[in-house]
Design a protein around this motif. Structure first.
Motif, PDB file in Angstrom:
ATOM      1  N   ALA A 237     -16.030 -30.646  10.666  1.00 39.72           N
ATOM      2  CA  ALA A 237     -15.129 -31.516  11.419  1.00 39.72           C
ATOM      3  C   ALA A 237     -13.696 -31.079  11.161  1.00 39.72           C
ATOM      4  N   VAL A 238     -12.894 -31.049  12.217  1.00 36.37           N
ATOM      5  CA  VAL A 238     -11.490 -30.644  12.113  1.00 36.37           C
ATOM      6  C   VAL A 238     -10.711 -31.357  13.206  1.00 36.37           C
ATOM      7  N   GLU A 239      -9.490 -31.737  12.912  1.00 41.88           N
ATOM      8  CA  GLU A 239      -8.660 -32.368  13.939  1.00 41.88           C
ATOM      9  C   GLU A 239      -8.301 -31.323  14.994  1.00 41.88           C
ATOM     10  N   LYS A 240      -8.397 -31.725  16.255  1.00 45.17           N
ATOM     11  CA  LYS A 240      -8.183 -30.773  17.340  1.00 45.17           C
ATOM     12  C   LYS A 240      -6.773 -30.188  17.300  1.00 45.17           C
ATOM     13  N   GLU A 241      -5.785 -31.023  17.029  1.00 41.17           N
ATOM     14  CA  GLU A 241      -4.395 -30.554  17.036  1.00 41.17           C
ATOM     15  C   GLU A 241      -4.203 -29.411  16.052  1.00 41.17           C
ATOM     16  N   ILE A 242      -4.795 -29.541  14.873  1.00 40.06           N
ATOM     17  CA  ILE A 242      -4.664 -28.495  13.857  1.00 40.06           C
ATOM     18  C   ILE A 242      -5.418 -27.241  14.289  1.00 40.06           C
ATOM     19  N   PHE A 243      -6.617 -27.429  14.804  1.00 37.60           N
ATOM     20  CA  PHE A 243      -7.441 -26.295  15.241  1.00 37.60           C
ATOM     21  C   PHE A 243      -6.702 -25.482  16.307  1.00 37.60           C
ATOM     22  N   VAL A 244      -6.068 -26.157  17.246  1.00 41.67           N
ATOM     23  CA  VAL A 244      -5.336 -25.468  18.323  1.00 41.67           C
ATOM     24  C   VAL A 244      -4.130 -24.729  17.757  1.00 41.67           C
ATOM     25  N   LYS A 245      -3.397 -25.371  16.838  1.00 40.57           N
ATOM     26  CA  LYS A 245      -2.209 -24.737  16.248  1.00 40.57           C
ATOM     27  C   LYS A 245      -2.569 -23.458  15.503  1.00 40.57           C
ATOM     28  N   LEU A 246      -3.769 -23.435  14.910  1.00 33.97           N
ATOM     29  CA  LEU A 246      -4.199 -22.243  14.169  1.00 33.97           C
ATOM     30  C   LEU A 246      -4.790 -21.173  15.083  1.00 33.97           C
ATOM     31  N   GLY A 247      -4.887 -21.482  16.363  1.00 34.74           N
ATOM     32  CA  GLY A 247      -5.412 -20.499  17.314  1.00 34.74           C
ATOM     33  C   GLY A 247      -6.915 -20.493  17.441  1.00 34.74           C
ATOM     34  N   GLY A 248      -7.584 -21.524  16.873  1.00 36.48           N
ATOM     35  CA  GLY A 248      -9.033 -21.614  16.967  1.00 36.48           C
ATOM     36  C   GLY A 248      -9.732 -20.577  16.099  1.00 36.48           C
ATOM     37  N   PHE A 249     -11.001 -20.339  16.388  1.00 36.48           N
ATOM     38  CA  PHE A 249     -11.740 -19.288  15.685  1.00 36.48           C
ATOM     39  C   PHE A 249     -11.239 -17.924  16.165  1.00 36.48           C
ATOM     40  N   ASP A 250     -11.067 -17.026  15.225  1.00 37.25           N
ATOM     41  CA  ASP A 250     -10.605 -15.677  15.559  1.00 37.25           C
ATOM     42  C   ASP A 250     -11.741 -14.918  16.255  1.00 37.25           C
TER      43      ASP A 250
END
Length: 767
Positions: A237-250
């Motif tokens: 589980a991860v907050e969407k805002e953070i996931f998007v800021k990190l660029g998602g899965f590489d």
């Protein structure tokens, strides 16, 4: 082992066809996993009790949806349907949607999954989005694609071969919200017969391992929410805002492997943490994507390891070499560690003392201070298991053995040691001196035990309030060895207090015990760099006995700010409050002697009030059973309803029916949680001086003071006659309670404790 049976037929799905995955396990396999599944059940009980299904475990309940489950799949339609079903059962607690990403599956699997989604969305009332890749792109690309379309504030990435146990989603969401700086929350993964992953380890040469793989039990020393290097993206589980800021899965990792370790490193790179929640339990049918050990899998892992090592080479130098024991890989995340020692593990659902303890521990966790909790008596009754699981799920590590906790390492690991109660101090002060000399001690009185015990002796010979000064005077008669001088001192003290008592050897022995208790408490106060007391009364008593006031900090009962808000809302609703109420309530644990003694008074109070108000009913609520003869009296009394232990919801409903709390305590010390609880539930209090001692409330404006039986009758009659008066007293009391006992207020005091701790530590001398 074949876990999943056929659940879809002819493109349609019947609810009765779908059986929870753990019901399909064989007896041998289930017996191995049963203990770990129980962990999740225990914590779910308390999460539901404390937070309620409708509160969404602390997140914005207006978010629509709250959680987006992102689930890629490639073929395996039947397994995908089962996985969706297991997750969908939690959608009744959360506003949840499913974003299912078809990674170029065959048409028969496509139709099966679409049919399942349609049927299940009707059963469980969730929305879903179906996406399809025209060409198979792999896990990272599919997850990112699903995340882009997700509308939830939290993303739950889930493999289609992953089955959650009941309560796992709630535990993960709660971890994401409550664990300090949590960026990723993940579960304990179970395989067919043993643990598959208890968090992952990343080594300094970019190798990775599933910790404790092949074990059949969770290591008890790590049975709490804690940081790990990474968690498999099969369920995180991860907050969407953070996931998007990190660029998602590489997507550089292609079809799979190392995309989850990469995301974990990225989280730590921005100051966030990867948190394992062992009370969220999932079953993972590993190897369904690439096979358990296929050639394609080995090639991908080798290639992606090189990509990962090059990308994170600077960070990897801080990781440990391969072969390091799993326990050691977790130790590097432990900083600012303190030890709290008490008689038993706190059970916040059962008593106000444990509630206070939990709020202090919560302060530590929120302040990024990690806590080991050492109970002198580790035994946990069955009914307490859920509370214990909840405490662990928040990140508290329980230490079952004092020698191992204090002396098990070459160097004592603790920044400070907190000791609660004098008998605890007597048990551990010696071993602390041997193994943790120089570590500052903070003593928590909980209440002054000698004060309570001295009062109990005096009140056997005189009714009414016994002041702290009078209790001290009697306790000091226990000094020395000469029996005659002790007897003479007791006789003079009782005569001075207008008491008539025959001074027997037993009485002298009891006073001597009280004196020894007093000396024990003063000894630990002297050894400590700081002492936490419950009220200004205890602060005053210790100063009378020669203890410096500069060492005292008042940390009384602590209540969450939301509890105060509930009371304020109740009192604002005048029409609801002024509805016809009658009767009284008393809440308290019957392990505590003053509450048992109060029952004798309460029976007399009830009888007398009923002479004037025939419909008066006294409700008594409390954990543990009172003595058998007293329980029989309570159960057979027409005007008394003995409820025993009640859940928070049931107790709240009962408070809404009664007019006031009646607290006829005749002995005791410290601050009374039952008094504060009454105000938090919008009702006033009629009580004795002992009951209201140290609360910071004023008689005749905040509460009704009653010592004699007729005073209880008069106070109840006034409240019954004028409900506006009851509401005013309740409002006045709540305002003062909120200013003294809120979590916000406690934070200010505890901040002062830690601000001064290092300077005060230099004064510590072990004798």
């Amino acid at each position: 082992m074949k876990v999943l049976g056929p659940i879809c037929a002819n493109g349609s799905l019947r609810k009765s066809d779908v059986v929870p995955w753990h019901h399909r396990l064989g007896k041998t396999e289930f017996s191995v996993l049963k203990e770990n599944l129980k962990l999740g059940k225990d914590v779910r009980i308390v999460l539901d009790r404390k937070l309620g299904n409708k509160k969404n475990y602390g997140l914005d309940q207006n978010a629509d949806p709250l959680i987006s489950v992102v689930m890629p799949f490639h073929n395996q339609g039947q397994m995908t349907c089962q996985s969706v079903h297991e997750l969908a059962q939690d959608s009744v607690k959360f506003k949840m949607e499913f974003v299912v990403v078809d990674d170029e599956s065959y048409l028969e699997h496509v139709s099966m999954v679409k049919s399942c989604l349609k049927d299940m969305s009707a059963w469980y009332d969730f929305r879903y989005t179906y996406l399809r890749n025209d060409v198979s792109e792999g896990y990272s690309f599919s997850c990112n694609k699903g995340a882009e379309m997700a509308r939830g504030s939290v993303l739950l990435f889930a493999n289609n071969d992953m089955m959650v146990s009941n309560g796992a989603v709630g535990a993960l969401i709660n971890t994401l919200v409550t664990y300090p700086k949590a960026g990723i929350a993940g579960p304990l993964f179970l395989g067919q017969r043993d643990i598959q992953e208890f968090g992952g380890v990343i080594y300094n040469q970019a190798g990775a391992a599933n910790a404790f793989r092949g074990y059949t039990r969770v290591p008890k020393q790590l049975l709490m929410a804690h940081q790990v290097d990474y968690i498999s993206a099969a369920c995180i589980a991860v907050e969407k805002e953070i996931f998007v800021k990190l660029g998602g899965f590489d997507t550089a990792y292609g079809r799979g492997y190392y995309e989850d370790t990469d995301l974990a490193m990225a989280m730590r790179n921005v100051g966030l943490r990867v948190v394992l929640q062992p009370f969220a339990v999932v079953y993972h049918q590993e190897g369904n994507t690439f096979g358990a050990d296929s050639k394609e899998k080995r090639l991908l892992m080798s290639k992606n390891r090189q990509i990962f090592r090059e990308k994170w080479k600077d960070a990897l130098v801080h990781h440990m070499p391969e072969g390091t024991p799993f326990f050691a890989t977790r130790e590097r995340y432990i900083k600012n560690l303190i030890l709290w020692i008490d008689q038993v593990i706190p059970t916040p659902s059962y008593d106000s003392g444990s509630q206070r303890m939990w709020e202090i521990l919560r302060y530590f966790l929120n302040s990024d201070i990690q806590v080991d909790f050492l109970p002198i008596h580790y035994f946990v009754p069955q009914q307490w298991l859920a509370d214990v699981a909840y405490i662990r799920s928040r990140g508290i590590r329980l230490q079952p053995n004092r020698t191992e906790a204090l002396c098990g390492r070459a160097k004592c690991p603790y920044k400070a040691i907190f000791i609660a109660r004098p008998n605890t101090a007597e048990d551990v002060i010696g071993i602390i001196g041997r193994c943790c000399a120089g570590v500052p001690i903070v003593y928590d009185t909980v209440d002054l035990h000698f004060l309570r015990e001295s009062r109990e002796i005096l009140q056997q010979n005189r009714e009414g309030y016994v002041s702290p000064e009078e209790a001290i005077q009697l306790a000091l008669c226990g000094e020395g060895k000469d029996l005659d001088s002790k007897k003479e001192c007791i006789e003079k003290t009782m005569a001075h207090l207008d008491m008539e008592a025959h001074v027997t050897p037993d009485l002298v022995a009891n006073v001597t015990k009280v004196y020894k208790r007093l000396q024990s408490e003063l000894d630990i106060v002297t050894r400590s760099v700081m002492t936490l007391v419950m009220s200004d009364v205890e602060d005053h008593v210790l100063q009378l006995l020669g203890m410096p006031g500069s060492k005292m900090k008042i940390v009384s009962n602590i209540y969450p700010d939301e509890s105060i808000s509930v009371g304020q809302k109740l009192l604002q609703d005048e029409s609801s409050y002024l509805k016809r109420r009658h009767g009284g309530i008393f809440v308290g644990s019957f392990q505590h002697v003053p509450n048992v003694v109060a029952m004798r008074n309460l029976i007399l109070v009830t009888d007398t009030i009923r002479e004037h108000h025939s419909d008066f009913v006294m409700h008594i609520v409390g954990s543990h059973q009172p003595p058998e003869d007293l329980l029989k009296q309570l159960n057979h009394h027409k005007g008394i309803r003995f409820h025993g232990f009640m859940t928070d919801d049931d107790l709240t409903s009962l408070y809404a029916e009664v007019l006031c709390a009646i607290v006829p305590l005749s002995t005791g010390a410290g601050v009374k949680g039952k008094v504060a609880a009454a105000y938090f539930n919008g009702i006033p209090v009629i009580g004795s001086r002992i009951a209201l001692e140290g609360m910071g409330l004023s008689a005749d404006t905040d509460y009704f003071l009653a010592e004699e039986i007729q005073e209880y009758v008069r106070a109840y009659s006034e409240l019954r006659k004028d409900p506006h008066l009851a509401r005013q007293f309740a409002s006045n009391g709540l305002e003062k309670i909120a200013s003294r006992y809120s979590f916000s207020r406690a934070i200010q005091v505890l901040d002062e404790v830690f601000k001064n701790l290092n300077d005060l530590a230099r004064r510590l001398v072990f004798v």
